[in-house]
Design an enzyme around this catalytic site. Structure first.
Site, PDB file in Angstrom:
ATOM      1  N   ASP A 121       4.452  -6.209  -3.653  1.00 50.72           N
ATOM      2  CA  ASP A 121       3.151  -6.650  -4.359  1.00 50.72           C
ATOM      3  C   ASP A 121       3.278  -6.537  -5.626  1.00 50.72           C
ATOM      4  OD1 ASP A 121       2.345  -7.254  -1.698  1.00 50.72           O
ATOM      5  OD2 ASP A 121       0.880  -5.646  -1.726  1.00 50.72           O
TER       6      ASP A 121
ATOM      7  N   ASP B 294       6.531  -5.632   7.327  1.00 52.33           N
ATOM      8  CA  ASP B 294       5.512  -5.499   6.328  1.00 52.33           C
ATOM      9  C   ASP B 294       5.121  -4.126   6.405  1.00 52.33           C
ATOM     10  OD1 ASP B 294       4.778  -5.450   3.701  1.00 52.33           O
ATOM     11  OD2 ASP B 294       3.058  -6.848   4.235  1.00 52.33           O
TER      12      ASP B 294
ATOM     13  N   GLU C  39       6.138   1.431   5.101  1.00 53.81           N
ATOM     14  CA  GLU C  39       6.428   2.818   4.351  1.00 53.81           C
ATOM     15  C   GLU C  39       6.106   4.076   5.052  1.00 53.81           C
ATOM     16  OE1 GLU C  39       4.669   0.201   3.498  1.00 53.81           O
ATOM     17  OE2 GLU C  39       6.272  -0.751   2.126  1.00 53.81           O
TER      18      GLU C  39
END
Ligand code: NAG
Ligand code: NAG
Ligand code: NAG
Ligand code: NAG
Ligand code: NAG
Ligand code: NAG
Length: 919
Positions: free
Chosen positions: A568, A445, A448
């Site tokens: 999300d 996770d 980015e």
């Protein structure tokens, strides 16, 4: 594979007539750039075409023009054309060839320019595949045409923009016909559905802003689109990839598309299709085939941030069992960690002996366990992972020091996965962790990469950053924005985060440096991709099994290593709808194992919404319920009504597991998405081009869910042909030209229909995939309703699903083609086993065959299997029933016959043939 011999045609046509007429259609010079002219062109030693471009007139906006460019084109296969434009004098940043393996263009040092172009007004052609490249010399423009029908797919001879090539600003445009339907360009939550919407912004730059941000640059970057065009009786699709990892804005205006990119090179790949399935096949053969997935990955997954201790996790598993809702995989977000540090266990809430005991118990019944890993490594001198990282010099640097950021554990450094040393260190950390906790997969996770701070930061003296939840995501380091270099503050601002924030905002500073001097500015969007590759390598080497990795950030080629969830989202009806478009896009991106957080990540869904969400989510290729720390609990058993819908919808999923798994095999060998837009099966049926409220699993199973509050009916589109409801097989909808039908959809019902000409392998289902997969099979054979002539086909792939490879010929796989025909009342259903050993070893059998859509009086005779009367070899029961057939066009009803054969005992791994006659 490269086509055997792409021959080079080279026609230089003098088009004096074209001069006058083309002057008005030539690009208008802009104040940004005035285009280039081709000054020489020749055949490259590798069979490609190489030319030199010279800038027409220099301009200053966004920096000086690069004076000399090299233009290179090559027909790499019969269906793939590459066109690359880069600086002719020095190398520029390109997506590293070791991350995304592909052909190297000839080196820049190769001499070019011998055959200089005397007459500047020329249109020349370079052919050698289904795609044909033509180009003009002054100004230099190029076009790609489809040879078979002459269609122009891409044409930079644009009216309003010229080729611009500066160090930090590249621009090029293509014309598009008005009726082209485009799909792709993500990751992006698209409020207008799957079809690209003219004038919606498409910015590509990996960013941790939640999926609720519409039309903004989300977690992944996929600069590729599929273009579908209808030509009346036929349709053709192709795809265009701009292989560039720098931030970019793409402006789609309906009749044109403009790329504005802040670095790298123009490296276009054109894939000729012509069917949507051909396009994804060609695309994934280039970027890497989707990863094989273990069978259990198609089971249901439960996750949540905030499973405070192991008892809570045990309780969740227990409650699923009590509620009789299938569950294969239980997950932990970072609650199991010690101080939110990767690869650690919280000794109080997740004591190792108890956790091992728990894992032992769930592993025995076939359940799996997955935990999260974030890339940020806590800066903490007593933390082994960090110490070893420092010792191995694995982190991204800023001014010679590891770049300091803040994520859940507080201050962190980011590993540089472009560095081979980092890849080994990471592999070792994964190995150590696996010795501590035998996890079955990893969830990567925040890659980015997400950072709670921006710029250059210091750890404040005498202050300890809060870690984890609470206000843990508020930057508590002492930071200063960095604006001093052109990498931090490039001349052209992409629409980062949908608000044009600086590109280093809440991520790694873009002037930070990777291995070999690579700038974060260039490599930013590759971070999650490079982490997926390193993690895949670590797990594969370690477990000797097929790895399961779920990654939030993705790039071109990520599907070869990881699954994806859409990040999300919110527990709202809009977000339920958006999830379908994003999922379908990822199928096109070569990441077919995809799904959204079922019932929404935050805030809490209503009970009704959660009912409807599991009815969609049960058909996501990757089906997981996940919620935020601050949301109330939303496991499917929390509401009795949701539990009921879950039992129904997941009940269907678990019966369909062999079909889903076969689709994942098809995805792995041919890139075919598991979940597909309807146009994949009905490319000429324009009514479905923008349809984003229904989808297909494979080519034949259509899901038509309720996506609006308070509705107990759903208006669904049925493309031409016959469709059979999976609910009872007895209601059929068919039409010659396609029809909208309003279906009943009470709260616990999701409509799923099987299309004609298909054979669907199903099993009895169960509470866990390990058991479900051992149950006997039923084949559902669907003919066109009432047809006296027809055929149907299906297939089945099975294997020892933890073997690393997913392929035939290893002795642990089975592949069967099923076929059926009906001809003047004579019905034949048979199988052709390509490889049967695995199914025979496991004793898999077919217990029933249901044949839908037959015409006749309802009496059947001469039932034979392998040439012998059926009753002499089995205890089978043959039944027929009539059912209602609703003709969509005239609302006429007629009766058609369903034949059911039960009590069969046919080995899946051996050929059989069954025949009978309809009375
Ligand atoms: C290009 O320039 C010509 C001449 O100034 C003008 O007539 C035309 O409208 C311009 N085209 C566009 C697309 O701006
Ligand atoms: C686990 O956490 C739950 C919820 O916070 C709490 O009620 C329970 O007492 C805890 N159990 C243990 C063994 O710590
Ligand atoms: C470092 O990790 C240890 C062990 O988890 C923890 O007790 C300590 O608070 C951490 N130090 C910092 C500065 O976060
Ligand atoms: C740093 O940049 C961000 C984003 O532009 C801005 O919101 C913030 O105010 C800046 N901080 C300082 C101290 O200038
Ligand atoms: C940036 O994206 C946002 C969100 O889609 C959009 O509203 C805005 O118009 C865009 N701005 C520019 C300059 O393109
Ligand atoms: C038929 O049923 C009988 C009794 O249940 C069983 O013993 C026999 O094996 C069955 N035959 C076949 C071919 O399945």
């Amino acid at each position: 594979m490269v086509s055997p011999n792409p021959s080079l045609f080279f026609t230089l046509l003098l088009l004096s007539v074209a001069v006058a007429s083309s002057s008005s259609s030539q690009p208008n010079a802009t104040n940004i750039g005035q285009g280039y002219r081709l000054i020489s062109v020749e055949e490259a030693p590798d069979g490609g075409l190489i030319g030199l471009l010279q800038v027409n007139k220099k301009t200053k906006i966004y920096g000086p023009d690069i004076p000399l460019l090299r233009f290179y084109a090559k027909h790499e296969t019969d269906n793939r054309l590459r066109v690359q434009i880069t600086d002719a004098t020095k190398p520029r940043w390109e997506v590293p060839y070791n991350l995304l393996p592909r052909e190297q263009p000839p080196p820049l040092t190769q001499s070019i320019g011998r055959k200089s172009i005397k007459n500047p007004i020329t249109v020349s052609e370079y052919s050698g595949s289904e795609l044909l490249l033509s180009y003009t010399s002054n100004p230099f423009t190029f076009a790609v045409k489809r040879k078979s029908n002459g269609e122009t797919l891409f044409d930079t001879n644009s009216l309003f923009s010229s080729l611009v090539f500066k160090d930090q600003y590249l621009e090029i445009s293509t014309k598009l016909p008005k009726d082209a339907s485009l799909y792709g360009l993500g990751e992006n939550t698209q409020p207008h559905g799957i079809k690209l919407y003219p004038s919606d912004p498409y910015t590509l730059y990996t960013t941790d802003i939640s999926a609720i941000n519409l039309n903004a640059d989300l977690y992944g970057s996929h600069p590729v689109y599929m273009d579908l065009r209808n030509n009346g009786d036929s349709a053709s699709a192709h795809a265009v990839l701009l292989l560039n990892s720098n931030g970019m804005d793409v402006f789609y205006k309906g009749t044109s598309l403009t790329y504005k990119v802040i670095g790298g090179v123009f490296d276009f790949y054109f894939f000729s299709g012509p069917s949507p399935l051909n396009v994804v096949d060609q695309y994934t053969s280039f970027i890497g085939r989707p990863a094989p997935m273990p069978y259990w990955a198609f089971g249901f997954h439960q996750c949540r941030w905030g499973y405070h201790n192991l008892s809570v996790v045990e309780d969740v598993v227990e409650n699923y069992k009590k509620a009789q809702i299938p569950l294969d995989v239980i997950w932990n977000d970072d609650d199991h960690m010690d101080g939110h540090k990767d690869f650690t266990l919280n000794p109080v809430n997740y004591p190792r002996p108890k956790l091992l005991n728990f894992l032992d118990r769930i592993h025995k019944i076939g359940m799996k366990y997955i935990v999260i890993i974030d890339p940020g490594i806590a800066v903490n001198s007593s933390y082994g992972v960090y110490q070893r990282g420092l010792a191995n010099d694995v982190f991204i640097k800023y001014e010679g020091e590891p770049f300091l950021a803040q994520v859940w554990p507080g201050a962190v450094n980011f590993p540089d996965f472009l560095n081979p040393k980092t890849v080994s260190w990471w592999g070792d950390e994964v190995r150590r962790f696996h010795e501590l906790v035998p996890v079955d997969g990893l969830w990567i996770d925040m890659n980015e990469a997400s950072n709670f701070c921006s710029g250059k930061c210091k750890i404040p003296k005498g202050k300890i950053c809060p870690s984890g939840t609470g206000p843990g995501w508020i930057c508590c380091l002492d930071c200063k924005n960095i604006t001093k270099t052109r990498w931090d503050d490039p001349p052209y601002k992409i629409n980062a985060s949908g608000t044009q924030v600086p590109i280093g905002y809440k991520t790694i500073a873009t002037s930070a440096v990777h291995y070999n001097g690579v700038l974060e500015y260039d490599a930013h969007s590759l971070y999650g991709f490079s982490q997926s590759i390193a993690t895949h390598k670590a797990l594969q080497g370690l477990q000797g099994k097929r790895p399961f990795i779920l990654s939030r950030s993705t790039y071109v080629g990520s599907g070869k290593y990881a699954a994806h969830w859409t990040g999300d989202n919110q527990g709202t009806w809009e977000n339920l709808r958006y999830s379908i478009s994003t999922m379908l896009n990822f199928g096109i991106f070569g990441v077919p194992m995809v799904g959204s957080d079922i019932c929404g990540f935050y805030p809490q869904p209503t009970e009704e919404l959660c009912n409807r969400w599991i009815e969609v989510g049960a058909f996501y290729p990757f089906s997981r319920d996940h919620a935020n720390y601050y949301s109330p609990r939303q496991e499917l058993y929390q509401w009795e009504s949701v539990a009921q819908s879950a039992r129904n919808a997941l009940g269907i999923r678990y019966k369909l597991l062999p079909y889903l798994y076969t689709l994942s095999y098809e995805a792995h060998v041919s890139g075919a998405p598991i979940a597909r837009p309807l146009f994949f099966s009905f490319p000429t049926y324009t009514e479905c081009y923008g349809l984003s409220t229904q989808f297909l699993l494979g080519s034949s199973l259509m899901i038509s869910p309720v996506l609006e509050q308070g509705k107990i009916q759903v208006k669904a589109l049925f493309p031409p042909g016959s469709w059979y409801s999976l609910l009872d097989w007895t209601s059929t909808i068919s039409s010659k030209n396609g029809v909208y039908v309003t279906l009943d959809a009470p709260l616990h019902v999701v409509n799923v229909h099987l299309y004609q000409n298909a054979i669907l392998p199903m099993q009895r289902g169960g509470m866990i995939s390990k058991e479900a997969r051992t149950t006997p099979f039923t084949l559902i054979v669907a003919f066109p309703a009432g047809a006296t002539q027809g055929e149907a086909k299906g297939n089945l792939y099975l294997d020892e699903d933890e073997q690393p490879e997913m392929q035939l010929g290893n002795g642990y796989s089975t592949y069967v083609d099923f076929q059926a025909t009906v001809k003047q009342g004579a019905v034949k259903v048979w199988s052709e086993v390509q490889e049967g050993k695995f199914a025979l070893d496991k004793g898999f059998t077919i217990e029933a065959i249901s044949v839908l859509g037959l015409d006749g009086s309802g009496v059947i005779s001469e039932v034979e299997i392998d040439g012998k009367p059926l009753m002499s070899v089995t205890n089978a029961t043959v039944s027929t029933s009539q059912h209602v057939h609703l003709d969509g066009e005239n609302n006429g009803e007629s009766k058609i016959i369903m034949v059911g054969l039960t009590g069969l005992n046919i080995p899946v791994g051996r050929n059989f043939a069954m025949t009978w006659k309809m009375g």
